[in-house]
Write an enzyme that holds these catalytic residues in place. Structure first.
Site, mmCIF file in Angstrom:
data_model
loop_
_atom_site.group_PDB
_atom_site.id
_atom_site.type_symbol
_atom_site.label_atom_id
_atom_site.label_comp_id
_atom_site.label_asym_id
_atom_site.label_seq_id
_atom_site.Cartn_x
_atom_site.Cartn_y
_atom_site.Cartn_z
ATOM 1 N N ARG A 87 0.828 -1.213 0.000
ATOM 2 C CA ARG A 87 0.000 0.000 0.000
ATOM 3 C C ARG A 87 0.855 1.252 0.000
ATOM 4 O O ARG A 87 0.507 2.263 -0.596
ATOM 5 C CB ARG A 87 -0.890 0.037 1.254
ATOM 6 C CG ARG A 87 -1.939 -1.034 1.279
ATOM 7 C CD ARG A 87 -2.736 -0.979 2.563
ATOM 8 N NE ARG A 87 -3.600 -2.156 2.664
ATOM 9 C CZ ARG A 87 -4.632 -2.253 3.495
ATOM 10 N NH1 ARG A 87 -4.937 -1.255 4.299
ATOM 11 N NH2 ARG A 87 -5.354 -3.345 3.519
ATOM 12 N N GLU A 154 -10.329 0.188 -5.911
ATOM 13 C CA GLU A 154 -10.863 1.078 -4.890
ATOM 14 C C GLU A 154 -9.889 2.203 -4.571
ATOM 15 O O GLU A 154 -8.676 2.021 -4.638
ATOM 16 C CB GLU A 154 -11.142 0.283 -3.597
ATOM 17 C CG GLU A 154 -11.850 1.119 -2.539
ATOM 18 C CD GLU A 154 -11.979 0.405 -1.189
ATOM 19 O OE1 GLU A 154 -11.086 -0.347 -0.807
ATOM 20 O OE2 GLU A 154 -12.989 0.651 -0.506
HETATM 21 N N1 5AD Z 1 -8.500 -10.118 4.756
HETATM 22 C C1 5AD Z 1 -9.773 -9.911 5.167
HETATM 23 N N2 5AD Z 1 -10.189 -8.779 5.740
HETATM 24 C C2 5AD Z 1 -9.282 -7.824 5.924
HETATM 25 N N3 5AD Z 1 -9.386 -6.608 6.485
HETATM 26 C C3 5AD Z 1 -8.193 -6.003 6.426
HETATM 27 N N4 5AD Z 1 -7.287 -6.815 5.853
HETATM 28 C C4 5AD Z 1 -7.951 -7.951 5.532
HETATM 29 C C5 5AD Z 1 -7.562 -9.170 4.915
HETATM 30 N N5 5AD Z 1 -6.315 -9.361 4.530
HETATM 31 C C6 5AD Z 1 -10.616 -6.074 7.028
HETATM 32 C C7 5AD Z 1 -10.599 -5.913 8.516
HETATM 33 C C8 5AD Z 1 -11.670 -4.882 8.707
HETATM 34 C C9 5AD Z 1 -11.559 -4.038 7.467
HETATM 35 C C10 5AD Z 1 -10.928 -2.710 7.676
HETATM 36 O O1 5AD Z 1 -10.795 -4.771 6.545
HETATM 37 O O2 5AD Z 1 -10.899 -7.121 9.162
HETATM 38 O O3 5AD Z 1 -12.930 -5.510 8.680
#
Ligand code: 5AD
Length: 463
Positions: A87, A154
């Site tokens: 990122r 996004e």
């Molecule tokens: N896989 C699934 N969900 C994710 N989130 C962040 N990284 C991941 C990932 N690698 C989700 C967090 C929160 C949101 C900000 O993004 O659990 O729900």
């Protein structure tokens, strides 16, 4: 567009990517449905596309995760959630982690894996993919995603800067996203319409609807200046259903008012992004409530949550279950549910007014990028609880007795006297919700759903 488009967009990775012509052909002629295809057909049915977040470091593990979600839960789209190093453009660090301990990565390092593996992801499932990340400058990642055949991306120059970065000047992130949007428009001219989703969730903490919508609307205006004619505007569920449905409906109205008439707009709901209950049954209730809110508000897509939310990144099983719970909540069996339309109409009108007061002075400017930067510097635009040096974070929100998010203090937002009066009146009687003049009331509002969903379950506080 000449053939060096990707190289000019992404000088670090561009030379290793296929040619523009090849990338366009892969996206356009593969025969696989794109994100836009899925959104358009969902709009026709009136039932939202359901999409989880998901991303793990290792390639084989990512393939397995995508296939599991695709077969176990039949989502409409899937995500490639990107790790934090990528990122921030730290591709070398991401590649090193990948070699030494991929389990430490909190998402899929697409740039380190390379576009060819990205295509393996695209080809591994029946549904289109979206890259979800949080990069203030996503040019290299965007080029990699396109080469991987990923048809949805996004982010934006406000929403992917202020919540995620401490010190990236807005002028830099906005200009990087203008390049992404210009290439998005160039692709559309070649017959490939991408989904460009704008992240309205911001800091995810008590974000008033008009703050979220003002930021995404301004990003959308800047995208249309670059030629983009299809945008997804994402809004974070606050938790009071009339306010949330009103905000989702306001998206279409605002876009009709402020974007070029030929712009296609998809409202998207992010299921509650704040502090979740640890109790998994209570979390399920909130996941359900979110998806239902999305359907009632006419969202074309819902980004789902899971019962693991309070505990970290969800297991594959919990993620699939979150999709199934959301499918249940959006099923036709519940189509009898009706909300108080008069209350929604009143909320909608006020949201439109507040957004107008925030954005109209900026839209009148000749250089809108400069106007947005100046507004954040002065506090005329603001994001509550932002840790960025580039936002004042002087706005203080609070929940009213019904749980809707209001302005306790507007900071430097240029609201009219009538807007300020309404917010003040709605917060006058907080009915035991805690004193918002001290920090405990604000903390209680942030933890609104964390400990107070009355679902009885033997599973409380287990892991
Ligand atoms: N896989 C699934 N969900 C994710 N989130 C962040 N990284 C991941 C990932 N690698 C989700 C967090 C929160 C949101 C900000 O993004 O659990 O729900």
């Amino acid at each position: 567009m000449p053939d060096d488009t990707l190289l000019r967009l992404a000088p670090r990775v561009g030379a290793s990517l296929p040619s523009w012509r090849e990338v366009v052909a892969y996206l356009r002629d593969s025969g696989r449905p794109t994100a836009i295809d899925v959104l358009r057909s969902a709009r026709a049915t009136g039932r939202p596309v359901l999409q989880p977040r998901c991303g793990v470091g290792g390639h084989e593990e990512m393939l397995a995760l995508l296939r599991h979600l695709d077969t176990a839960a039949a989502p409409g789209m899937l995500s490639v959630t990107i790790d934090s190093h990528t990122r921030l453009g730290h591709f070398v660090t991401a590649a090193r982690e990948l070699r030494t301990d991929p389990g430490r990565l909190n998402g899929y390092p697409l740039v380190a894996h390379g576009w060819a593996r990205g295509r393996e992801l695209t080809e591994s499932v029946r549904v289109p993919l979206e890259v979800r990340h949080g990069s203030p400058d996503a040019r290299e990642l965007f080029a990699s995603a396109l080469a991987a055949g990923i048809s949805s991306f996004e982010g934006g120059g406000i929403g992917y800067n202020l919540p995620y970065s401490k010190d990236v000047p807005l002028a830099e992130s906005l200009s990087a996203w203008q390049r992404v949007d210009a290439v998005t428009a160039a692709l559309a001219a070649e017959g490939v319409v991408l989904e460009r989703e704008l992240f309205g969730t911001l800091t995810a903490v008590l974000v008033p609807p008009s703050v979220s919508l003002a930021c995404t609307l301004l990003e959308a205006v800047l995208a249309t200046e670059q030629g983009v004619r299809s945008v997804s505007i994402a809004y974070p569920q606050g938790g009071e259903i009339h306010q949330d449905v009103a905000a989702l409906r306001a998206i279409t109205l605002l876009c009709e008012r402020y974007l070029p008439q030929d712009t296609e707009v998809f409202p998207v709901l992010h299921v509650f992004m704040g502090v979740f209950p640890r109790d998994r049954a209570a979390a399920d209730a909130l996941v359900f409530h979110g998806a239902l809110t999305g359907r009632l508000g006419g969202a074309t897509k819902v980004i789902t949550k899971t019962r693991d939310e309070a505990w970290g990144i969800p297991s594959a099983e919990a993620n699939a279950l979150g999709l199934i719970t959301s499918a249940v909540a959006t099923s036709p069996l519940l189509d009898f549910i009706r909300l108080d339309e008069a209350r929604i109409a009143e909320e909608t009108a006020w949201i439109l007014t507040e957004v107008a007061e925030l954005v109209e002075p900026l839209l009148a400017a000749r250089d809108r990028v400069a106007a947005v930067c100046a507004a954040f510097a002065s506090g005329a635009l603001d994001v509550p609880f932002s840790a960025s040096r580039n936002a004042r974070a002087a706005v203080l929100p609070a929940r009213d007795p019904g749980g809707a998010i209001r302005y306790l203090s507007p900071g430097g937002l240029p609201f009219s006297a009538s807007t300020l009066r309404r917010n003040r009146e709605l917060l006058a009687d907080r009915a035991g919700r805690g004193d918002v003049t001290d920090v405990t009331g604000v903390v209680a509002d942030i933890n609104h759903f964390a400990d107070a969903i009355p679902v009885r379950t033997p599973e409380v506080s287990q892991r």
